[in-house]
Motif scaffolding. Structure first.
Motif, PDB file in Angstrom:
ATOM      1  N   MET A  64     -11.855 -23.003   0.472  1.00  0.00           N
ATOM      2  CA  MET A  64     -12.841 -24.060   0.235  1.00  0.00           C
ATOM      3  C   MET A  64     -14.241 -23.473   0.148  1.00  0.00           C
ATOM      4  N   GLU A  65     -14.547 -22.551   1.023  1.00  0.00           N
ATOM      5  CA  GLU A  65     -15.860 -21.898   1.027  1.00  0.00           C
ATOM      6  C   GLU A  65     -16.089 -21.164  -0.294  1.00  0.00           C
ATOM      7  N   GLN A  66     -15.001 -20.640  -0.865  1.00  0.00           N
ATOM      8  CA  GLN A  66     -15.089 -19.930  -2.141  1.00  0.00           C
ATOM      9  C   GLN A  66     -15.006 -20.880  -3.344  1.00  0.00           C
ATOM     10  N   LYS A  67     -14.873 -22.181  -3.069  1.00  0.00           N
ATOM     11  CA  LYS A  67     -14.739 -23.206  -4.105  1.00  0.00           C
ATOM     12  C   LYS A  67     -13.457 -23.034  -4.932  1.00  0.00           C
ATOM     13  N   GLN A  68     -12.444 -22.467  -4.301  1.00  0.00           N
ATOM     14  CA  GLN A  68     -11.137 -22.331  -4.942  1.00  0.00           C
ATOM     15  C   GLN A  68     -10.254 -23.478  -4.420  1.00  0.00           C
ATOM     16  N   TYR A  69     -10.483 -24.659  -4.950  1.00  0.00           N
ATOM     17  CA  TYR A  69      -9.929 -25.879  -4.373  1.00  0.00           C
ATOM     18  C   TYR A  69      -8.411 -25.969  -4.526  1.00  0.00           C
ATOM     19  N   ALA A  70      -7.885 -25.553  -5.638  1.00  0.00           N
ATOM     20  CA  ALA A  70      -6.431 -25.613  -5.829  1.00  0.00           C
ATOM     21  C   ALA A  70      -5.723 -24.684  -4.841  1.00  0.00           C
ATOM     22  N   GLU A  71      -6.290 -23.477  -4.651  1.00  0.00           N
ATOM     23  CA  GLU A  71      -5.702 -22.531  -3.704  1.00  0.00           C
ATOM     24  C   GLU A  71      -5.837 -23.026  -2.267  1.00  0.00           C
ATOM     25  N   ALA A  72      -6.890 -23.772  -1.984  1.00  0.00           N
ATOM     26  CA  ALA A  72      -7.115 -24.287  -0.630  1.00  0.00           C
ATOM     27  C   ALA A  72      -6.151 -25.415  -0.288  1.00  0.00           C
ATOM     28  N   LEU A  73      -5.724 -26.160  -1.302  1.00  0.00           N
ATOM     29  CA  LEU A  73      -4.987 -27.391  -1.051  1.00  0.00           C
ATOM     30  C   LEU A  73      -3.634 -27.150  -0.379  1.00  0.00           C
TER      31      LEU A  73
END
Length: 329
Positions: A256-265
């Motif tokens: 999330m901090e890296q704005k990689q939302y799909a990977e965070a989900l």
């Protein structure tokens, strides 16, 4: 567990099918059984008997104290250990009992008393239980958030001798050292301590998953994000308890901090649906809702926040969920 899974499926059929872990049941949560009650009474009869100087009395005190400690009746157990220490003339036995008593003092949150108890060992010339006493001193410093003191007290465990290979002792002390270094912002030093830890204890210590989770934190804070993600994934795959949940949550927060939302989900939803930790689940739900919103899945984000509010209606995460709901309108 089956009912929980069925309830989740009914509430949200689109949620990923994640295996729910059964809750841990501690001995203290189980009522005293008839056989145990009889054992307590018989131990007490020996202790209160007429032959007070018999070795059996000392054994009865110690065994009853251990039984009480297993049920987290710490005050009663500590009183028995203190009584046994005052009665014994055997120095080694006295030190062994001091180590046990100090461990219980730590368990009830009295780090100051625990440190005072083991200092009686550390200030003497006796060495049989000095390693165990040193560990308790490390833990006492850690519990009082004396990070510099924790690092200093753990230094005798860095070298292999005299204490660096004691199983169940050196691994705990060195891990606390790494934790304290992280609290001090000494991420490189912490990683170095953890690398040494893994060389000595990887796979043989019960704290292996916790140590690897700490490695992931060090890698993340050293900006080695891909390495951290791989470490968190390994911990989560190998541990189904709280450490596994923390690893999944931290992996999600990092992405999330890296704005990689799909990977965070994926890791966030795994925590939200697959675990039951009041400090972790609502955090994962709120962060998961943020990821869904960023991916344009507003309806799913709202549904997740509604569940967070339903299951955790008070506290900081309830306030956070309400704030996010307002932002989605």
């Amino acid at each position: 567990v089956r009912k929980i899974m069925e309830k989740q499926a009914a509430e949200d059929p689109t949620a990923p099918p994640v295996q729910v872990r059964p809750p841990e049941i501690l001995a203290a949560q189980i009522p005293v059984q008839p056989g145990e009650k009889i054992s307590r009474e018989r131990y007490r009869a020996v202790i209160d008997g007429a032959v007070s100087d018999s070795p059996l009395v000392d054994e009865a005190r110690v065994e009853l104290a251990d039984l009480l400690a297993g049920r987290e009746e710490h005050n009663a157990a500590i009183a028995l250990f203190a009584e046994a220490i005052s009665k014994t003339t055997n120095a080694d036995l006295g030190d062994r009992l001091r180590v046990r008593m100090a461990s219980l003092q730590l368990s009830r949150g009295d780090a100051k008393a625990a440190l005072a108890t083991v200092n009686e060992i550390l200030s003497s010339q006796r060495t049989v239980y000095a390693g165990y006493a040193s560990l308790i001193a490390v833990e006492a410093s850690y519990q009082t958030k004396d990070w510099a003191g924790t690092v200093e007290r753990a230094k005798p465990f860095v070298d292999l001798r005299p204490y660096g290979r004691i199983p169940g002792v050196a691994d705990h002390a060195l891990l606390r050292m790494a934790h304290a270094q992280q609290q001090l912002g000494q991420w490189a030093e912490s990683k170095q301590t953890l690398d040494m830890w893994l060389v000595r204890f990887n796979g043989v210590s019960l704290m292996t998953h916790e140590a690897k989770y700490a490695v992931g934190l060090a890698q993340e804070n050293m900006k080695e994000f891909d390495k951290a993600a791989a470490t968190f994934a390994e911990v989560a795959a190998r541990n189904g308890g709280e450490i596994g949940a923390k690893a999944n949550l931290q992996a999600g927060l990092m992405r999330m901090e890296q704005k990689q939302y799909a990977e965070a989900l994926t890791p966030l939803m795994t925590v939200a649906y697959g675990y039951d930790y009041p400090e972790l689940n609502p955090a994962a739900m709120c962060e998961g809702a943020k990821a869904l919103a960023q991916l344009g899945k507003t309806a799913e984000a709202k549904k997740l926040l509604q569940r967070a509010l339903r299951e955790y209606p008070s506290g900081k995460w309830a306030a956070q969920a309400k704030l996010q709901m307002e932002g989605l309108k």
